[in-house]
Motif scaffolding. Sequence first.
Motif, PDB file in Angstrom:
ATOM      1  N   SER A  47      12.891 -55.459   5.017  1.00 19.14           N
ATOM      2  CA  SER A  47      12.089 -55.949   3.894  1.00 19.14           C
ATOM      3  C   SER A  47      11.950 -57.463   3.988  1.00 19.14           C
ATOM      4  O   SER A  47      12.857 -58.156   4.462  1.00 19.14           O
ATOM      5  CB  SER A  47      12.723 -55.565   2.545  1.00 19.14           C
ATOM      6  N   ASN A  49      10.262 -60.252   1.270  1.00 18.20           N
ATOM      7  CA  ASN A  49       9.565 -60.466   0.007  1.00 18.20           C
ATOM      8  C   ASN A  49       9.611 -61.930  -0.399  1.00 18.20           C
ATOM      9  O   ASN A  49      10.621 -62.608  -0.201  1.00 18.20           O
ATOM     10  CB  ASN A  49      10.200 -59.616  -1.111  1.00 18.20           C
ATOM     11  N   CYS A  53       7.395 -65.911   2.793  1.00 16.82           N
ATOM     12  CA  CYS A  53       7.350 -65.054   3.988  1.00 16.82           C
ATOM     13  C   CYS A  53       6.416 -63.875   3.767  1.00 16.82           C
ATOM     14  O   CYS A  53       6.866 -62.730   3.666  1.00 16.82           O
ATOM     15  CB  CYS A  53       8.744 -64.587   4.389  1.00 16.82           C
ATOM     16  N   PRO A  54       5.115 -64.151   3.672  1.00 17.62           N
ATOM     17  CA  PRO A  54       4.156 -63.042   3.592  1.00 17.62           C
ATOM     18  C   PRO A  54       4.353 -62.081   4.761  1.00 17.62           C
ATOM     19  O   PRO A  54       4.947 -62.447   5.782  1.00 17.62           O
ATOM     20  CB  PRO A  54       2.795 -63.752   3.674  1.00 17.62           C
ATOM     21  N   LEU A  55       3.843 -60.884   4.612  1.00 20.79           N
ATOM     22  CA  LEU A  55       4.012 -59.838   5.612  1.00 20.79           C
ATOM     23  C   LEU A  55       3.672 -60.336   7.012  1.00 20.79           C
ATOM     24  O   LEU A  55       2.608 -60.907   7.249  1.00 20.79           O
ATOM     25  CB  LEU A  55       3.119 -58.645   5.273  1.00 20.79           C
ATOM     26  N   GLY A  56       4.622 -60.149   7.934  1.00 23.26           N
ATOM     27  CA  GLY A  56       4.395 -60.508   9.324  1.00 23.26           C
ATOM     28  C   GLY A  56       4.665 -61.955   9.679  1.00 23.26           C
ATOM     29  O   GLY A  56       4.431 -62.353  10.824  1.00 23.26           O
ATOM     30  N   THR A  57       5.192 -62.749   8.734  1.00 30.45           N
ATOM     31  CA  THR A  57       5.416 -64.174   9.025  1.00 30.45           C
ATOM     32  C   THR A  57       6.883 -64.530   9.229  1.00 30.45           C
ATOM     33  O   THR A  57       7.208 -65.700   9.404  1.00 30.45           O
ATOM     34  CB  THR A  57       4.840 -65.057   7.896  1.00 30.45           C
ATOM     35  N   CYS A  93      11.952 -66.740   0.045  1.00 33.54           N
ATOM     36  CA  CYS A  93      11.860 -65.577   0.921  1.00 33.54           C
ATOM     37  C   CYS A  93      13.164 -64.809   0.861  1.00 33.54           C
ATOM     38  O   CYS A  93      14.239 -65.389   1.074  1.00 33.54           O
ATOM     39  CB  CYS A  93      11.570 -66.000   2.363  1.00 33.54           C
TER      40      CYS A  93
END
Length: 218
Positions: A47, A49, A53-57, A93
């Motif tokens: 996970s 969140n 840390c947006p998805l994939g970063t 994050c």
Amino acid sequence: MRNGRKALTATVALLASLAGVATALSATASTTPTPPPQNSMVIDVVSANGSGCPLGTAAVTVSPDSKAFTVSYSEFTAQVGADAAATAFRKNCQLGLNVNVPQGYTYAIARVDYRGFAHLEPGAKATQSSVYYFQGEPNTGKTKRSFAGPLDGDWQRTDTFGVGSLSFLPCGEKRYLNINTELRVNAGRSDKRKASFLTMDSTDGNLDTVYHVAWKRC
């Protein structure tokens, strides 16, 4: 003849003493915890969140010797002033990591090396804080660092936990390691027309957070 016997006795006693020391050192070495075999620690990001840390970063890589792992971010920057959004002053994050270790071993976080870049105008301030803990347990470690302008350049901070304060994952249990990191920037008395920011962004491949692991046999 007496002197010869005394010298012989002293020599025998010395050899016996040295043998005892060697035996003690050997016993100590055999009980000293050692890392598991190379490439034996595998970590999956289950996970990610938060605005930092947006998805994939966010990504995790493990060192070949299994003594550390590195977390890399690519969009983790808090900013104020200039044309920054009103909510950009704080970024966070929270990562949930599934850390797989060999049977018969457990681990704890022993040291963390943080790196980033800061540009703070005179009068501006910033903080970087982190909390890491095993799922279902109280906070394992909590740290906070402060920065003050004027400042422009790379920054690095290290948190070290003593042997007596290490928090090991209970042997044989499967729990995620949670890492929650936050950046905050306060414009303070700085010129609001100019940008101030604090980042853990690692787009250049150099600004990573390194978690050093202490191992223990169960």
